[in-house]
Design a protein around this motif. Structure first.
Motif, PDB file in Angstrom:
ATOM      1  N   SER B  70       0.850  -1.194   0.000  1.00  0.00           N
ATOM      2  CA  SER B  70       0.000   0.000   0.000  1.00  0.00           C
ATOM      3  C   SER B  70       0.883   1.240   0.000  1.00  0.00           C
ATOM      4  N   GLY B  71       0.224   2.405  -0.162  1.00  0.00           N
ATOM      5  CA  GLY B  71       0.944   3.659  -0.095  1.00  0.00           C
ATOM      6  C   GLY B  71       0.762   4.501  -1.331  1.00  0.00           C
ATOM      7  N   SER B  72       1.348   5.684  -1.281  1.00  0.00           N
ATOM      8  CA  SER B  72       1.302   6.603  -2.415  1.00  0.00           C
ATOM      9  C   SER B  72       2.327   7.699  -2.202  1.00  0.00           C
ATOM     10  N   GLY B  73       2.659   8.387  -3.302  1.00  0.00           N
ATOM     11  CA  GLY B  73       3.579   9.514  -3.188  1.00  0.00           C
ATOM     12  C   GLY B  73       4.974   9.112  -2.762  1.00  0.00           C
ATOM     13  N   THR B  74       5.262   9.328  -1.478  1.00  0.00           N
ATOM     14  CA  THR B  74       6.596   9.018  -0.966  1.00  0.00           C
ATOM     15  C   THR B  74       6.594   7.961   0.139  1.00  0.00           C
ATOM     16  N   ASP B  75       5.433   7.531   0.586  1.00  0.00           N
ATOM     17  CA  ASP B  75       5.342   6.591   1.703  1.00  0.00           C
ATOM     18  C   ASP B  75       4.650   5.298   1.310  1.00  0.00           C
ATOM     19  N   PHE B  76       5.343   4.187   1.518  1.00  0.00           N
ATOM     20  CA  PHE B  76       4.836   2.892   1.096  1.00  0.00           C
ATOM     21  C   PHE B  76       5.063   1.863   2.196  1.00  0.00           C
ATOM     22  N   THR B  77       4.186   0.855   2.214  1.00  0.00           N
ATOM     23  CA  THR B  77       4.246  -0.161   3.258  1.00  0.00           C
ATOM     24  C   THR B  77       3.972  -1.534   2.661  1.00  0.00           C
ATOM     25  N   LEU B  78       4.739  -2.507   3.140  1.00  0.00           N
ATOM     26  CA  LEU B  78       4.461  -3.910   2.838  1.00  0.00           C
ATOM     27  C   LEU B  78       4.046  -4.575   4.141  1.00  0.00           C
ATOM     28  N   LYS B  79       2.854  -5.154   4.135  1.00  0.00           N
ATOM     29  CA  LYS B  79       2.388  -5.882   5.316  1.00  0.00           C
ATOM     30  C   LYS B  79       2.326  -7.366   4.981  1.00  0.00           C
ATOM     31  N   ILE B  80       2.761  -8.160   5.930  1.00  0.00           N
ATOM     32  CA  ILE B  80       2.671  -9.611   5.805  1.00  0.00           C
ATOM     33  C   ILE B  80       1.830 -10.092   6.983  1.00  0.00           C
ATOM     34  N   SER B  81       0.647 -10.555   6.667  1.00  0.00           N
ATOM     35  CA  SER B  81      -0.194 -11.066   7.747  1.00  0.00           C
ATOM     36  C   SER B  81       0.156 -12.533   7.973  1.00  0.00           C
ATOM     37  N   ARG B  82       0.153 -12.957   9.204  1.00  0.00           N
ATOM     38  CA  ARG B  82       0.370 -14.373   9.523  1.00  0.00           C
ATOM     39  C   ARG B  82       1.677 -14.883   8.894  1.00  0.00           C
ATOM     40  N   VAL B  83       2.808 -14.373   9.389  1.00  0.00           N
ATOM     41  CA  VAL B  83       4.114 -14.748   8.849  1.00  0.00           C
ATOM     42  C   VAL B  83       4.306 -16.267   8.909  1.00  0.00           C
ATOM     43  N   GLU B  84       4.792 -16.823   7.798  1.00  0.00           N
ATOM     44  CA  GLU B  84       5.081 -18.250   7.704  1.00  0.00           C
ATOM     45  C   GLU B  84       6.599 -18.438   7.529  1.00  0.00           C
ATOM     46  N   PRO B  85       7.107 -19.642   7.771  1.00  0.00           N
ATOM     47  CA  PRO B  85       8.565 -19.865   7.710  1.00  0.00           C
ATOM     48  C   PRO B  85       9.175 -19.466   6.362  1.00  0.00           C
ATOM     49  N   GLU B  86       8.438 -19.673   5.265  1.00  0.00           N
ATOM     50  CA  GLU B  86       8.992 -19.370   3.941  1.00  0.00           C
ATOM     51  C   GLU B  86       9.021 -17.867   3.645  1.00  0.00           C
ATOM     52  N   ASP B  87       8.539 -17.040   4.568  1.00  0.00           N
ATOM     53  CA  ASP B  87       8.557 -15.590   4.377  1.00  0.00           C
ATOM     54  C   ASP B  87       9.848 -14.961   4.908  1.00  0.00           C
ATOM     55  N   LEU B  88      10.679 -15.743   5.555  1.00  0.00           N
ATOM     56  CA  LEU B  88      11.888 -15.192   6.158  1.00  0.00           C
ATOM     57  C   LEU B  88      12.930 -14.872   5.104  1.00  0.00           C
ATOM     58  N   GLY B  89      13.654 -13.772   5.303  1.00  0.00           N
ATOM     59  CA  GLY B  89      14.661 -13.337   4.349  1.00  0.00           C
ATOM     60  C   GLY B  89      14.766 -11.827   4.373  1.00  0.00           C
ATOM     61  N   VAL B  90      15.319 -11.274   3.302  1.00  0.00           N
ATOM     62  CA  VAL B  90      15.502  -9.824   3.213  1.00  0.00           C
ATOM     63  C   VAL B  90      14.525  -9.242   2.179  1.00  0.00           C
ATOM     64  N   TYR B  91      13.805  -8.227   2.587  1.00  0.00           N
ATOM     65  CA  TYR B  91      12.845  -7.553   1.728  1.00  0.00           C
ATOM     66  C   TYR B  91      13.429  -6.235   1.224  1.00  0.00           C
ATOM     67  N   TYR B  92      13.281  -6.002  -0.074  1.00  0.00           N
ATOM     68  CA  TYR B  92      13.758  -4.766  -0.691  1.00  0.00           C
ATOM     69  C   TYR B  92      12.603  -4.057  -1.388  1.00  0.00           C
ATOM     70  N   CYS B  93      12.530  -2.733  -1.207  1.00  0.00           N
ATOM     71  CA  CYS B  93      11.659  -1.952  -2.076  1.00  0.00           C
ATOM     72  C   CYS B  93      12.512  -1.417  -3.225  1.00  0.00           C
ATOM     73  N   PHE B  94      11.850  -1.060  -4.318  1.00  0.00           N
ATOM     74  CA  PHE B  94      12.547  -0.652  -5.540  1.00  0.00           C
ATOM     75  C   PHE B  94      11.678   0.339  -6.275  1.00  0.00           C
ATOM     76  N   GLN B  95      12.325   1.374  -6.880  1.00  0.00           N
ATOM     77  CA  GLN B  95      11.557   2.326  -7.660  1.00  0.00           C
ATOM     78  C   GLN B  95      12.126   2.418  -9.074  1.00  0.00           C
ATOM     79  N   ALA B  96      11.209   2.474 -10.028  1.00  0.00           N
ATOM     80  CA  ALA B  96      11.601   2.629 -11.430  1.00  0.00           C
ATOM     81  C   ALA B  96      10.899   3.846 -12.038  1.00  0.00           C
ATOM     82  N   THR B  97      10.517   4.794 -11.182  1.00  0.00           N
ATOM     83  CA  THR B  97       9.900   6.031 -11.670  1.00  0.00           C
ATOM     84  C   THR B  97      10.957   7.007 -12.152  1.00  0.00           C
ATOM     85  N   HIS B  98      12.052   7.095 -11.400  1.00  0.00           N
ATOM     86  CA  HIS B  98      13.104   8.072 -11.702  1.00  0.00           C
ATOM     87  C   HIS B  98      14.389   7.354 -12.071  1.00  0.00           C
TER      88      HIS B  98
END
Lengths: 118, 112
Positions: B70-98
């Motif tokens: 979710s989010g817009s403009g300059t603020d964005f969020t990733l929510k993970i409900s009910r974390v499972e073992p396969e969700d573990l790791g490193v999360y990266y956001c990325f922009q291809a607007t600029h």
């Protein structure tokens, strides 16, 4: 199934050149933009280069512009990255990626490690 | 260059908990065509990164619906409900607007 297989990594001295290849299968190669992204050991991700589906346009960040060249051979379903004047800071795992639905990195290869060291 | 600041740097969770990761941009990520080129990737240990979310909130093929962007403009969020073992790791956001396109520094999701 989309498959991207990178080759060509290895140990190279500073200032020398190296060419990476990425063989694609499981999709119509000339329909998609392709890119290279890299990850230094233990570090985050960095976009390196992108090329349009026809190969007519290419894009680079300043960190590699003028030293790296992305190209493709649509007849051979192969993407390339020619890397010249290599520096120690270019040491990284290089990933080949394919775009879809307006995102550049929908599919990733397994990566190939480039080590720049004397 | 656009700087994406991810918080927290690391997140310890219990399986079944909700996790939330923030990505703040130094510039608005809404492109002139009205689209926002903000994406989320997960890199599991020893694996290549994988696309989770594109266009702020669209889940990529095969991504479970417990991942919500979710989010817009300059603020964005990733929510993970009910974390499972396969969700573990490193999360990266990325922009291809600029140009140049940039990644956040990553958020490591680990077990408490």
């Amino acid at each position: 199934e989309v498959q991207l297989v990178e080759t060509g990594g290895g140990l190279v001295q500073p200032g020398r050149s190296l060419k990476l290849s990425c063989v694609a299968s499981g999709f119509t190669f000339n329909n998609y933009w392709m890119s290279w992204t890299r990850q230094a050991p233990g570090k985050g991700l960095e976009w390196v280069a992108s090329i349009t589906n026809s190969g007519g346009s290419t894009y680079y960040p300043d960190s590699v512009k003028g030293r790296f060249t992305i190209s493709r051979d649509n007849a051979q379903n192969t993407l390339y990255l020619q890397m010249n004047s290599l520096r120690s800071e270019d040491t990284a795992t290089y990933y080949c990626t394919r775009d879809t639905m307006g995102t550049l990195f929908a599919y990733w290869g397994q990566g190939t490690l480039v080590t720049v060291s004397s | 260059d656009v700087v994406l600041t991810q918080t927290p740097v690391s997140l310890s969770v219990t399986l079944g908990d909700q996790a939330s990761i923030s990505c703040r941009s130094s510039q608005s990520l809404e492109y002139s065509d009205g689209y926002t080129y903000l994406e989320w990737y997960l890199q599991k240990p020893g694996q290549s990164p994988q696309l989770l979310i594109y266009g702020v909130s669209n889940r990529f093929s095969g991504v479970p619906d417990r991942f919500i962007g979710s989010g817009s403009g300059t603020d964005f969020t990733l929510k993970i409900s009910r974390v499972e073992p396969e969700d573990l790791g490193v999360y990266y956001c990325f922009q291809a607007t600029h140009d140049p396109y940039t990644f956040g520094a990553g958020t490591k999701l680990e077990l408490k």
